[in-house]
Design an enzyme around this catalytic site. Structure first.
Site, short mmCIF file in Angstrom:
data_model
loop_
_atom_site.label_atom_id
_atom_site.label_comp_id
_atom_site.label_asym_id
_atom_site.label_seq_id
_atom_site.Cartn_x
_atom_site.Cartn_y
_atom_site.Cartn_z
N GLU A 90 0.83 -1.20 0.00
CA GLU A 90 0.00 0.00 0.00
C GLU A 90 0.87 1.26 0.00
O GLU A 90 2.00 1.26 0.48
CB GLU A 90 -0.93 -0.01 1.22
CG GLU A 90 -1.94 -1.16 1.12
CD GLU A 90 -2.96 -1.21 2.24
OE1 GLU A 90 -4.11 -1.55 1.96
OE2 GLU A 90 -2.61 -0.94 3.40
N CYS A 103 3.53 8.56 1.41
CA CYS A 103 3.99 7.59 2.40
C CYS A 103 4.21 6.27 1.66
O CYS A 103 3.24 5.69 1.15
CB CYS A 103 2.92 7.45 3.49
SG CYS A 103 3.31 6.22 4.73
N CYS A 110 6.11 -7.09 7.02
CA CYS A 110 7.20 -6.67 7.88
C CYS A 110 7.52 -7.82 8.83
O CYS A 110 6.62 -8.49 9.33
CB CYS A 110 6.84 -5.42 8.68
SG CYS A 110 8.20 -4.81 9.69
N CYS A 114 5.87 -6.09 15.57
CA CYS A 114 5.28 -5.22 16.60
C CYS A 114 3.78 -5.52 16.65
O CYS A 114 3.08 -5.41 15.64
CB CYS A 114 5.50 -3.75 16.27
SG CYS A 114 7.23 -3.37 15.92
N CYS A 117 0.82 -3.08 15.39
CA CYS A 117 0.86 -2.60 14.00
C CYS A 117 0.26 -3.65 13.07
O CYS A 117 0.65 -4.82 13.12
CB CYS A 117 2.32 -2.32 13.64
SG CYS A 117 2.63 -2.08 11.88
N CYS A 334 -1.26 5.57 10.26
CA CYS A 334 -0.06 4.88 10.75
C CYS A 334 -0.42 3.54 11.36
O CYS A 334 -1.31 3.44 12.19
CB CYS A 334 0.63 5.69 11.84
SG CYS A 334 1.20 7.26 11.28
N1 SAH Z 1 8.77 0.14 10.24
C1 SAH Z 1 8.96 1.54 10.37
C2 SAH Z 1 8.13 2.36 9.40
C3 SAH Z 1 6.68 1.97 9.19
S1 SAH Z 1 5.57 2.16 10.53
C4 SAH Z 1 8.70 1.99 11.78
O1 SAH Z 1 8.13 1.22 12.55
O2 SAH Z 1 9.11 3.09 12.12
C5 SAH Z 1 5.18 3.89 10.55
C6 SAH Z 1 4.84 4.41 11.94
O3 SAH Z 1 3.55 3.96 12.39
C7 SAH Z 1 5.82 3.99 13.00
O4 SAH Z 1 6.14 5.10 13.81
C8 SAH Z 1 5.04 2.96 13.77
O5 SAH Z 1 5.55 2.75 15.06
C9 SAH Z 1 3.66 3.56 13.75
N2 SAH Z 1 2.57 2.66 14.10
C10 SAH Z 1 2.51 1.33 13.94
N3 SAH Z 1 1.31 0.86 14.36
C11 SAH Z 1 0.60 1.92 14.77
C12 SAH Z 1 -0.72 2.10 15.29
N4 SAH Z 1 -1.54 1.07 15.44
N5 SAH Z 1 -1.12 3.36 15.59
C13 SAH Z 1 -0.30 4.41 15.40
N6 SAH Z 1 0.94 4.31 14.92
C14 SAH Z 1 1.40 3.08 14.61
FE1 SF4 Z 2 7.19 -3.26 11.10
FE2 SF4 Z 2 4.94 -2.14 11.97
FE3 SF4 Z 2 6.94 -2.60 13.66
FE4 SF4 Z 2 7.18 -0.67 11.78
S1 SF4 Z 2 5.73 -0.69 13.50
S2 SF4 Z 2 8.70 -2.21 12.37
S3 SF4 Z 2 6.03 -1.63 10.09
S4 SF4 Z 2 5.78 -4.16 12.57
#
Ligand code: SAH
Ligand code: SF4
Length: 352
Positions: A90, A103, A110, A114, A117, A334
């Site tokens: 996406e 973006c 990934c 986490c 996410c 995000c």
């Molecule tokens: N992997 C990288 C970039 C993609 S994620 C990273 O983690 O930085 C982009 C941003 O969205 C990151 O700051 C991540 O921590 C945040 N993010 C992930 N899940 C989220 C959620 N459920 N609500 C708000 N931000 C979130």
């Molecule tokens: Fe991967 Fe989501 Fe963690 Fe970013 S926040 S490193 S996209 S699992």
């Protein structure tokens, strides 16, 4: 150029090889067509028709648009692309009054896991190629152009961990900077904290912005939210950030998704402020309430608490802003990008 290479994977030498029977100026002509006019070969009407057809065939597009969802009164657009091998990614295009931001995704899925996410919940599919990253910008920029707007900012905050695909991401950044004319100062790489990747980026020549998804300022809490923290704990991460700052002179930002009762307490403010002081990091903290995702039960903090958390940071001398959340109604915000993948509940929320 490998056999699977796509239109924006080709560099000038690849184009030269492809156009070997043609007059020399063709390479510049096609390069300008692809990167300055954002054209498809078919639209390059100064080329002979047979050549246009050959380019179209030998430089296939990487991305097929499957779904385009629009929100925020037309100001946020999320693309679901199908890649040539059938996997999905996406891209989000955001129009602001003063700027246009794309973006981009750096991986399909990934591997960092986490739990909060949606991308992490769905798991890893594969690395993207340079062309697959660059084409996301080109396609979004074509869309922006139909609205009379020009893309000036790129954030690597889509699917994937860009610093787990650093060399390819770097090649894409060079292409965006050198060929698409997007200033490196307007490109931000967001990482969960992959220290070797931060070190590699520190050694690269262009001054891109670094955003670190911190979300917690002590290892116990961060371990529970971000599996990679066990490998790259906070102290080491902060040292890598401080080095980046001293070499690049670029401000670092910390991303902090506020989770109700988990990382939005007064003690979290105090710990974060102490961390910034300890490493002399004049960082900028970006606050957003955690967005809902299918596999994570805990809620984002209320908007009143987000505001309060921001004020408390200010009171301790930490630079912070509340980020406006875009595209929550189309799962474009995000952490919500799963490219239609089913997501699994993998972890329990932080420490609970
Ligand atoms: N992997 C990288 C970039 C993609 S994620 C990273 O983690 O930085 C982009 C941003 O969205 C990151 O700051 C991540 O921590 C945040 N993010 C992930 N899940 C989220 C959620 N459920 N609500 C708000 N931000 C979130
Ligand atoms: Fe991967 Fe989501 Fe963690 Fe970013 S926040 S490193 S996209 S699992």
């Amino acid at each position: 150029m490998t056999a699977s290479a796509t239109r924006y994977d080709a560099d000038r030498d690849d184009l030269g090889a492809l156009l070997s029977g043609e007059p020399r100026y063709r390479v510049d002509q096609v390069w300008a067509g692809l990167y300055e006019q954002l054209s498809t070969p078919d639209e390059m009407t100064s080329l002979p028709k047979a050549l246009r057809a050959r380019l179209d065939d030998q430089l296939p597009m990487a991305l097929t648009e499957e779904v385009l969802r629009v929100s925020d009164g037309g100001d946020t657009m999320k693309y679901l692309w199908r890649l040539r091998d059938g996997s999905h990614i996406e891209t989000v295009l955001m129009l602001y009054p003063d700027r246009v931001t794309v973006c981009v995704s750096s991986q399909a899925g990934c591997a960092m896991g986490c739990g909060f996410c949606a991308t992490g919940q769905a798991g890893f599919v594969r690395q993207l190629s340079t062309g697959e990253i660059v084409e996301q910008v080109v396609r979004a920029a074509r869309q922006a152009r139909t609205l009379g707007r020009r893309v000036g900012n790129i954030v690597f905050m889509g699917m994937g961990e860009p610093l787990a695909n650093e060399a390819t991401v770097w090649a894409a950044i060079e292409r965006m900077h050198g060929a698409l004319g997007i200033s490196a100062r307007h490109i931000t790489v967001s990482t969960i904290g992959i220290i070797p990747g931060i070190r590699a980026l520190t050694g690269r020549p262009l001054p891109v912005n670094l955003a670190v998804s911190l979300h917690a300022a002590n290892d116990e809490l961060r371990d529970s939210l971000i599996p990679m923290n066990k490998r790259y704990p906070i102290t080491d991460l902060m040292r890598a950030c401080a080095d980046y700052l001293s070499v690049k002179g670029r401000r670092i930002s910390f991303e902090w998704a506020l989770i109700d009762g988990v990382n939005d307490r007064d003690s979290d403010v105090a710990e974060l402020a102490a961390l910034c002081r300890r490493f002399h990091l004049p960082a900028h903290v970006n606050l957003i309430p955690l967005n809902p995702t299918p596999g994570w039960p805990t809620k984002g903090s209320s908007s009143a608490r987000v505001r309060e958390f921001c004020d408390l940071l200010h009171a301790r001398g930490v630079n912070a802003t509340v980020r406006r959340n875009r595209g929550t109604d189309i799962d474009a915000a995000c952490g919500q990008l799963a490219a239609g993948q089913p997501v699994a509940v993998t972890r329990k929320p932080g420490g609970a």
